[in-house]
Design a protein around this motif. Structure first.
Motif, PDB file in Angstrom:
ATOM      1  N   GLU A 192      46.586  41.166  49.387  1.00  0.00           N
ATOM      2  CA  GLU A 192      47.666  41.060  48.395  1.00  0.00           C
ATOM      3  C   GLU A 192      48.439  42.370  48.259  1.00  0.00           C
ATOM      4  N   HIS A 244      44.903  38.819  33.807  1.00  0.00           N
ATOM      5  CA  HIS A 244      44.035  38.157  34.794  1.00  0.00           C
ATOM      6  C   HIS A 244      42.731  37.627  34.197  1.00  0.00           C
ATOM      7  N   GLU A 284      34.464  32.273  34.566  1.00  0.00           N
ATOM      8  CA  GLU A 284      34.407  31.564  35.855  1.00  0.00           C
ATOM      9  C   GLU A 284      33.025  31.692  36.509  1.00  0.00           C
ATOM     10  N   ASP A 322      43.765  25.959  41.352  1.00  0.00           N
ATOM     11  CA  ASP A 322      43.585  27.366  41.697  1.00  0.00           C
ATOM     12  C   ASP A 322      44.400  27.632  42.959  1.00  0.00           C
TER      13      ASP A 322
HETATM   14  C1  LIG Z   1      46.828  38.914  38.885  1.00  0.00           C
HETATM   15  S1  LIG Z   1      47.576  37.600  39.737  1.00  0.00           S
HETATM   16  C2  LIG Z   1      46.261  36.496  40.015  1.00  0.00           C
HETATM   17  C3  LIG Z   1      45.125  37.126  40.750  1.00  0.00           C
HETATM   18  O1  LIG Z   1      44.043  36.234  40.682  1.00  0.00           O
HETATM   19  C4  LIG Z   1      43.417  36.190  41.925  1.00  0.00           C
HETATM   20  N1  LIG Z   1      42.632  34.979  42.015  1.00  0.00           N
HETATM   21  C5  LIG Z   1      42.830  33.902  42.761  1.00  0.00           C
HETATM   22  N2  LIG Z   1      41.891  32.986  42.541  1.00  0.00           N
HETATM   23  C6  LIG Z   1      41.076  33.509  41.610  1.00  0.00           C
HETATM   24  C7  LIG Z   1      39.913  33.057  40.965  1.00  0.00           C
HETATM   25  O2  LIG Z   1      39.364  31.890  41.228  1.00  0.00           O
HETATM   26  N3  LIG Z   1      39.328  33.862  40.067  1.00  0.00           N
HETATM   27  C8  LIG Z   1      39.831  35.072  39.799  1.00  0.00           C
HETATM   28  N4  LIG Z   1      40.915  35.564  40.384  1.00  0.00           N
HETATM   29  C9  LIG Z   1      41.522  34.787  41.286  1.00  0.00           C
HETATM   30  C10 LIG Z   1      44.548  36.284  42.883  1.00  0.00           C
HETATM   31  O3  LIG Z   1      44.128  36.579  44.159  1.00  0.00           O
HETATM   32  C11 LIG Z   1      45.403  37.348  42.227  1.00  0.00           C
HETATM   33  O4  LIG Z   1      44.950  38.623  42.556  1.00  0.00           O
END
Ligand SMILES: CSC[C@H]1O[C@@H](n2cnc3c(O)ncnc32)[C@H](O)[C@@H]1O
Ligand SMILES: [Zn+2]
Length: 427
Positions: free
Chosen positions: A91, A183, A213, A299
């Motif tokens: 990312e 987040h 989670e 998701d």
């Molecule tokens: C800050 S933008 C969103 C961030 O969340 C990450 N992400 C993707 N799926 C999950 C998940 O199941 N749990 C936690 N974070 C997740 C994504 O890659 C982005 O970094």
């Protein structure tokens, strides 16, 4: 609605009965028997929906839409290893154009599988909004904030979030709304979360956050604060007077469920992502019993690996029958409503049902398919038997896909753009 003010859907199965549906601009004007003399033919697009069922467009309440480009790149890992060692390093290479390409691909996939609204948390919202605007889908977009308890990062993230709110509001697009996306409690400081809460009240917008989670993250929050995540956030008023959409909610104590009920938390249940990352199974029957609004999310495609919400509908019904050994738990109607009516409620949108005065977000499904015959008990088929390939999609009164053909964008171009963007990410 293109060149038309009205759209008339003729002879569809609507709310269990063969009837017609008239759309005026972006709203459902009438459902029933609509005679030809009731419409102005010059101003009306007519769709023959014989042998088709009309359903409300599905609402996906938890996505990271540009992650279509991460489909299949890091499978079969637990959450923390997946994020730290694979996803976050990739990312770091994102830019507006890559995100735009991944979003177009994701929106295409969602429209083709009957989703008309998604609730997203990610980066480069200008790229996401551009794709959403062009393809014609409805979205609630939040800039995803992570400060990792660092003051400098926190200030930067909050500034970005506010700039993104202003940017989305300035677009003045009826289909694109904005939210705040801290987040999770294990990646965001208390100070950031408190500022987010203030900003949500200031702009009157929802908060979209990952909660509970995995067991690992709950342990992390407990070690830091002495409390479980919902208790911790509640201790500083995070849930007061705001609309929160909490993604996952897999591991919950009774005390946390009590807080969720008291504070009207909306849950985005993501069963496939939770199974794939081996995070666990959310206690959905208990949440429903407590009157908590349960909705469905896919998701991102890094952990799903698709955006077909019909799969979540089916799994959300089957999974909980399996864990409770009770075949009556989460019936077809309930899981279908998770993806429609409940999703709309969570996002504060007047859609998710086919009713006069509601937004015209409508999906037509061709019933002449082997897995939808006999044409009785169609709602059962939609939940337990359908593969998600829908026929026609109308969003905000506009036809965005007709008889399987996407209207506003060139599909082949999207595939090409997405392939190119993917190679930029992995090289
Ligand atoms: C800050 S933008 C969103 C961030 O969340 C990450 N992400 C993707 N799926 C999950 C998940 O199941 N749990 C936690 N974070 C997740 C994504 O890659 C982005 O970094
Ligand atoms: Zn997520």
């Amino acid at each position: 609605m293109g060149d038309f003010t009205y759209c008339l859907i003729k002879n569809a199965v609507i709310n269990g009965k063969k009837q017609d549906l008239l759309i005026e601009k972006n709203t459902i004007k009438k459902i029933g028997n609509i005679e030809n003399n009731e419409i102005d033919k010059e101003e009306t697009k007519i769709i023959n929906a014989e042998n088709k069922i009309a359903i409300p467009g599905l609402i996906n309440t938890h996505t990271h839409i540009p992650m279509t480009l991460f489909r299949g790149v890091a499978d079969d890992l637990p959450l923390m290893e997946w994020l730290n060692n694979y996803i976050w390093p990739m990312e770091a290479k994102l830019n507006k154009d890559i995100v735009y390409a991944g979003t177009l691909l994701g929106c295409l996939e969602m429209i083709k599988s009957g989703t008309t609204t998604f609730n997203d948390m990610y980066f480069f919202l200008d790229g996401i909004a551009k794709a959403v605007d062009e393809i014609g889908i409805r979205a609630v977009l939040s800039y995803g904030m992570i400060d990792l308890f660092d003051e400098e990062k926190r200030e930067k993230e909050l500034k970005n979030a506010e700039e993104n709110i202003k940017m989305i509001k300035k677009l003045d697009n009826n289909r694109i709304k904005v939210a705040l996306g801290p987040h999770a409690p294990y990646t965001c400081s208390k100070e950031l979360l408190m500022e987010v809460h203030e900003m949500a009240k200031k702009y009157n917008i929802p908060i979209h956050i990952h909660m509970n989670e995995t067991l690992d993250e709950i342990k992390m929050v407990k070690e830091k604060t002495g409390m479980r995540p919902f208790e911790y956030l509640n201790s500083f008023g995070f849930f007061d007077d705001v609309n929160v959409i909490a993604a996952h909610c897999v591991h919950l104590s009774d005390e946390e469920i009590k807080i969720m009920k008291e504070k009207n938390i909306n849950v985005s249940h993501n069963p496939i992502s939770n199974l794939k990352l081996a995070s666990g199974i959310a206690p959905v029957p208990k949440l429903v019993e407590n009157g908590i609004n349960v909705t469905l999310g896919t998701d991102g495609c890094g952990s799903n690996n698709n955006l077909n919400l019909f799969e979540e509908i089916k799994i959300s019904s089957l999974l909980h029958k399996g864990t409770t050994l009770n075949p009556t738990i989460i019936n077809a109607k309930q899981s279908f409503e998770f993806a429609t009516k409940n999703g709309a409620k969570a996002l504060g949108l007047k859609c998710g049902e086919l009713k006069e005065g509601y937004l015209a977000d409508i999906v037509l499904i061709d019933l002449n398919k082997p897995f939808l015959i006999p044409k009785e008990n169609i709602y059962s088929h939609l939940v337990y038997s359908f593969n998600g390939n829908v026929d026609t999609v109308i969003i905000d009164g506009n036809v965005v896909m007709e008889n399987g053909k996407i209207v506003n964008v060139d599909e082949e171009e999207i595939y090409e753009k997405a392939e190119k963007a993917y190679y930029k990410l992995i090289n």
